[in-house]
Design a protein around this motif. Structure first.
Motif, PDB file in Angstrom:
ATOM      1  N   ASN A   1     -32.485  62.359  90.535  1.00  0.00           N
ATOM      2  CA  ASN A   1     -33.564  62.814  89.643  1.00  0.00           C
ATOM      3  C   ASN A   1     -34.945  62.758  90.294  1.00  0.00           C
ATOM      4  O   ASN A   1     -35.936  62.401  89.659  1.00  0.00           O
ATOM      5  N   PHE A   2     -34.993  63.129  91.546  1.00  0.00           N
ATOM      6  CA  PHE A   2     -36.262  63.366  92.232  1.00  0.00           C
ATOM      7  C   PHE A   2     -36.406  64.878  92.407  1.00  0.00           C
ATOM      8  O   PHE A   2     -35.412  65.574  92.627  1.00  0.00           O
ATOM      9  N   TYR A   3     -37.644  65.366  92.315  1.00  0.00           N
ATOM     10  CA  TYR A   3     -37.836  66.803  92.430  1.00  0.00           C
ATOM     11  C   TYR A   3     -39.155  67.100  93.150  1.00  0.00           C
ATOM     12  O   TYR A   3     -40.148  66.397  92.960  1.00  0.00           O
ATOM     13  N   ARG A   4     -39.138  68.164  93.926  1.00  0.00           N
ATOM     14  CA  ARG A   4     -40.305  68.549  94.723  1.00  0.00           C
ATOM     15  C   ARG A   4     -41.255  69.395  93.885  1.00  0.00           C
ATOM     16  O   ARG A   4     -40.855  70.421  93.333  1.00  0.00           O
ATOM     17  N   CYS A   5     -42.499  68.942  93.777  1.00  0.00           N
ATOM     18  CA  CYS A   5     -43.468  69.708  92.985  1.00  0.00           C
ATOM     19  C   CYS A   5     -44.329  70.624  93.858  1.00  0.00           C
ATOM     20  O   CYS A   5     -44.969  71.538  93.341  1.00  0.00           O
ATOM     21  N   ASN A   6     -44.397  70.353  95.131  1.00  0.00           N
ATOM     22  CA  ASN A   6     -45.040  71.255  96.100  1.00  0.00           C
ATOM     23  C   ASN A   6     -44.532  70.891  97.488  1.00  0.00           C
ATOM     24  O   ASN A   6     -43.642  70.053  97.637  1.00  0.00           O
ATOM     25  N   ASN A   7     -45.092  71.496  98.521  1.00  0.00           N
ATOM     26  CA  ASN A   7     -44.585  71.255  99.868  1.00  0.00           C
ATOM     27  C   ASN A   7     -44.806  69.827 100.340  1.00  0.00           C
ATOM     28  O   ASN A   7     -44.135  69.366 101.261  1.00  0.00           O
ATOM     29  N   SER A   8     -45.740  69.115  99.716  1.00  0.00           N
ATOM     30  CA  SER A   8     -46.129  67.795 100.217  1.00  0.00           C
ATOM     31  C   SER A   8     -45.645  66.620  99.391  1.00  0.00           C
ATOM     32  O   SER A   8     -45.781  65.471  99.832  1.00  0.00           O
ATOM     33  N   PHE A   9     -45.092  66.864  98.188  1.00  0.00           N
ATOM     34  CA  PHE A   9     -44.722  65.744  97.308  1.00  0.00           C
ATOM     35  C   PHE A   9     -43.354  65.940  96.667  1.00  0.00           C
ATOM     36  O   PHE A   9     -43.022  67.033  96.203  1.00  0.00           O
ATOM     37  N   ILE A  10     -42.592  64.843  96.625  1.00  0.00           N
ATOM     38  CA  ILE A  10     -41.363  64.757  95.843  1.00  0.00           C
ATOM     39  C   ILE A  10     -41.579  63.621  94.854  1.00  0.00           C
ATOM     40  O   ILE A  10     -41.966  62.517  95.246  1.00  0.00           O
ATOM     41  N   VAL A  11     -41.357  63.878  93.567  1.00  0.00           N
ATOM     42  CA  VAL A  11     -41.670  62.861  92.567  1.00  0.00           C
ATOM     43  C   VAL A  11     -40.401  62.386  91.858  1.00  0.00           C
ATOM     44  O   VAL A  11     -39.415  63.114  91.727  1.00  0.00           O
ATOM     45  N   ASN A  12     -40.458  61.150  91.411  1.00  0.00           N
ATOM     46  CA  ASN A  12     -39.393  60.566  90.604  1.00  0.00           C
ATOM     47  C   ASN A  12     -39.623  60.984  89.156  1.00  0.00           C
ATOM     48  O   ASN A  12     -40.588  60.562  88.521  1.00  0.00           O
ATOM     49  N   LEU A  13     -38.750  61.822  88.628  1.00  0.00           N
ATOM     50  CA  LEU A  13     -38.946  62.359  87.284  1.00  0.00           C
ATOM     51  C   LEU A  13     -39.009  61.257  86.223  1.00  0.00           C
ATOM     52  O   LEU A  13     -39.641  61.431  85.179  1.00  0.00           O
ATOM     53  N   LYS A  14     -38.390  60.135  86.499  1.00  0.00           N
ATOM     54  CA  LYS A  14     -38.403  59.027  85.550  1.00  0.00           C
ATOM     55  C   LYS A  14     -39.811  58.516  85.302  1.00  0.00           C
ATOM     56  O   LYS A  14     -40.132  58.016  84.214  1.00  0.00           O
ATOM     57  N   HIS A  15     -40.687  58.621  86.303  1.00  0.00           N
ATOM     58  CA  HIS A  15     -42.016  58.039  86.210  1.00  0.00           C
ATOM     59  C   HIS A  15     -43.120  59.066  85.952  1.00  0.00           C
ATOM     60  O   HIS A  15     -44.304  58.756  86.077  1.00  0.00           O
ATOM     61  N   VAL A  16     -42.721  60.276  85.568  1.00  0.00           N
ATOM     62  CA  VAL A  16     -43.717  61.290  85.203  1.00  0.00           C
ATOM     63  C   VAL A  16     -44.308  60.927  83.850  1.00  0.00           C
ATOM     64  O   VAL A  16     -43.596  60.810  82.850  1.00  0.00           O
ATOM     65  N   ALA A  17     -45.637  60.740  83.825  1.00  0.00           N
ATOM     66  CA  ALA A  17     -46.321  60.363  82.581  1.00  0.00           C
ATOM     67  C   ALA A  17     -46.742  61.585  81.771  1.00  0.00           C
ATOM     68  O   ALA A  17     -46.982  61.488  80.570  1.00  0.00           O
ATOM     69  N   GLY A  18     -46.851  62.736  82.420  1.00  0.00           N
ATOM     70  CA  GLY A  18     -47.261  63.940  81.713  1.00  0.00           C
ATOM     71  C   GLY A  18     -47.624  65.050  82.675  1.00  0.00           C
ATOM     72  O   GLY A  18     -47.637  64.874  83.899  1.00  0.00           O
ATOM     73  N   ILE A  19     -47.944  66.202  82.106  1.00  0.00           N
ATOM     74  CA  ILE A  19     -48.371  67.367  82.871  1.00  0.00           C
ATOM     75  C   ILE A  19     -49.748  67.767  82.366  1.00  0.00           C
ATOM     76  O   ILE A  19     -49.975  67.882  81.154  1.00  0.00           O
ATOM     77  N   SER A  20     -50.679  67.962  83.284  1.00  0.00           N
ATOM     78  CA  SER A  20     -52.028  68.399  82.932  1.00  0.00           C
ATOM     79  C   SER A  20     -52.357  69.640  83.750  1.00  0.00           C
ATOM     80  O   SER A  20     -52.649  69.545  84.944  1.00  0.00           O
ATOM     81  N   GLY A  21     -52.263  70.800  83.101  1.00  0.00           N
ATOM     82  CA  GLY A  21     -52.502  72.038  83.821  1.00  0.00           C
ATOM     83  C   GLY A  21     -51.489  72.220  84.927  1.00  0.00           C
ATOM     84  O   GLY A  21     -50.284  72.290  84.688  1.00  0.00           O
ATOM     85  N   ASN A  22     -51.969  72.258  86.152  1.00  0.00           N
ATOM     86  CA  ASN A  22     -51.095  72.411  87.312  1.00  0.00           C
ATOM     87  C   ASN A  22     -50.907  71.095  88.068  1.00  0.00           C
ATOM     88  O   ASN A  22     -50.608  71.089  89.265  1.00  0.00           O
ATOM     89  N   ASP A  23     -51.078  69.982  87.361  1.00  0.00           N
ATOM     90  CA  ASP A  23     -50.891  68.663  87.970  1.00  0.00           C
ATOM     91  C   ASP A  23     -49.825  67.883  87.218  1.00  0.00           C
ATOM     92  O   ASP A  23     -49.695  67.999  85.995  1.00  0.00           O
ATOM     93  N   VAL A  24     -49.077  67.076  87.964  1.00  0.00           N
ATOM     94  CA  VAL A  24     -48.146  66.129  87.355  1.00  0.00           C
ATOM     95  C   VAL A  24     -48.772  64.746  87.465  1.00  0.00           C
ATOM     96  O   VAL A  24     -49.327  64.375  88.502  1.00  0.00           O
ATOM     97  N   LEU A  25     -48.727  63.994  86.376  1.00  0.00           N
ATOM     98  CA  LEU A  25     -49.322  62.666  86.339  1.00  0.00           C
ATOM     99  C   LEU A  25     -48.250  61.623  86.612  1.00  0.00           C
ATOM    100  O   LEU A  25     -47.259  61.540  85.889  1.00  0.00           O
ATOM    101  N   ILE A  26     -48.493  60.811  87.628  1.00  0.00           N
ATOM    102  CA  ILE A  26     -47.532  59.779  87.992  1.00  0.00           C
ATOM    103  C   ILE A  26     -48.277  58.611  88.623  1.00  0.00           C
ATOM    104  O   ILE A  26     -49.097  58.788  89.529  1.00  0.00           O
ATOM    105  N   ALA A  27     -48.065  57.424  88.084  1.00  0.00           N
ATOM    106  CA  ALA A  27     -48.714  56.203  88.577  1.00  0.00           C
ATOM    107  C   ALA A  27     -50.230  56.367  88.637  1.00  0.00           C
ATOM    108  O   ALA A  27     -50.869  56.027  89.640  1.00  0.00           O
TER     109      ALA A  27
END
Length: 238
Positions: free
Chosen positions: A185-211
């Motif tokens: 359950n990790f997913y790439r949001c752009n060429n530079s970042f792979i995020v743990n979907l479990k720790h996604v706090a929210g989506i703001s526009g074109n940004d994912v909020l994490i930690a």
């Protein structure tokens, strides 16, 4: 499950293998058993490539306790099980954090009770990956890995434990990391970042909020990323 049996007595080895064979038939398991008739041969072959190690205590060239001590210098967590004629060796086994002891000759009932405990231990272990970095090899619990960052040819693992962030730097490619994490359950949001979907706090526009950090979601990846996130959160199509 890949299992090493270090035993100089072929009859005892065959007895243990027969128990594994019966167990995997009865409980629909699959084992790969590798036999070593002395500890030196095992050490030459060992490279974190077994899940469980069964050790005879009394062997030529190198006894089981000495071998266990050397294994612990390499791997602190792999389950070690002593197979012995003498129950008094159990006391020494605590020094090397032995997981269990089997008294020879091992009967099938005792083997079953023992191996169910080993399986329970594996079920309770948290998912983790091994990462090689400047100071050696470290195990990263995936629950504590919030996101992975790529900076040129450097990979940065952003790990959060006990409220503090630790960044581990290693040399790798995002493609390799992405493949390693694909089943967790990790997913790439752009060429530079792979995020743990479990720790996604929210989506703001074109940004994912994490930690408390905003990571950009690239336009080409946004639809797939949002689908992966909604599916993980249980809101996708059933």
């Amino acid at each position: 499950m890949r299992i090493a049996i270090v035993e100089d007595n072929q009859a005892e080895m065959e007895r243990l293998c027969s128990h594994f064979d019966r167990y995997q038939r009865e409980y629909q398991q699959k084992f790969e058993l590798v036999w070593f008739d002395n500890g030196l041969k095992f050490l030459e072959a060992f490279n974190h490539n077994f899940d469980v190690i069964y050790l005879d205590v009394q062997m030529p060239l190198m006894d089981g306790m000495t071998l266990a001590t050397k294994i612990r210098e390499i791997d602190r967590t792999i389950p070690l099980i002593f197979v012995t004629n003498y129950v008094q060796y159990a006391i020494d086994g605590y020094k090397v954090d032995a997981s269990d002891f089997l008294l020879k000759p091992v009967n099938y009932f005792n083997f079953c009770e023992h191996f169910k405990r080993i399986e329970d231990r594996f079920k309770q272990q948290e998912d983790a990956i091994a990462v090689t970095y400047s100071e050696g090899i470290v195990k990263i619990l995936l629950d504590e890995l919030y996101y992975v960052e790529s900076n040129a040819h450097i990979i940065l693992y952003h790990v959060f434990s006990n409220g503090a962030e630790k960044v581990l730097e290693t040399s790798d490619t995002m493609k390799n990391v992405e493949q390693k994490l694909a089943d967790y359950n990790f997913y790439r949001c752009n060429n530079s970042f792979i995020v743990n979907l479990k720790h996604v706090a929210g989506i703001s526009g074109n940004d994912v909020l994490i930690a408390d950090t905003k990571l950009p979601i690239s336009r080409p990846r946004k639809k797939a990323f949002m689908n992966a996130l909604t599916e993980y959160m249980g809101m996708g199509d059933k």
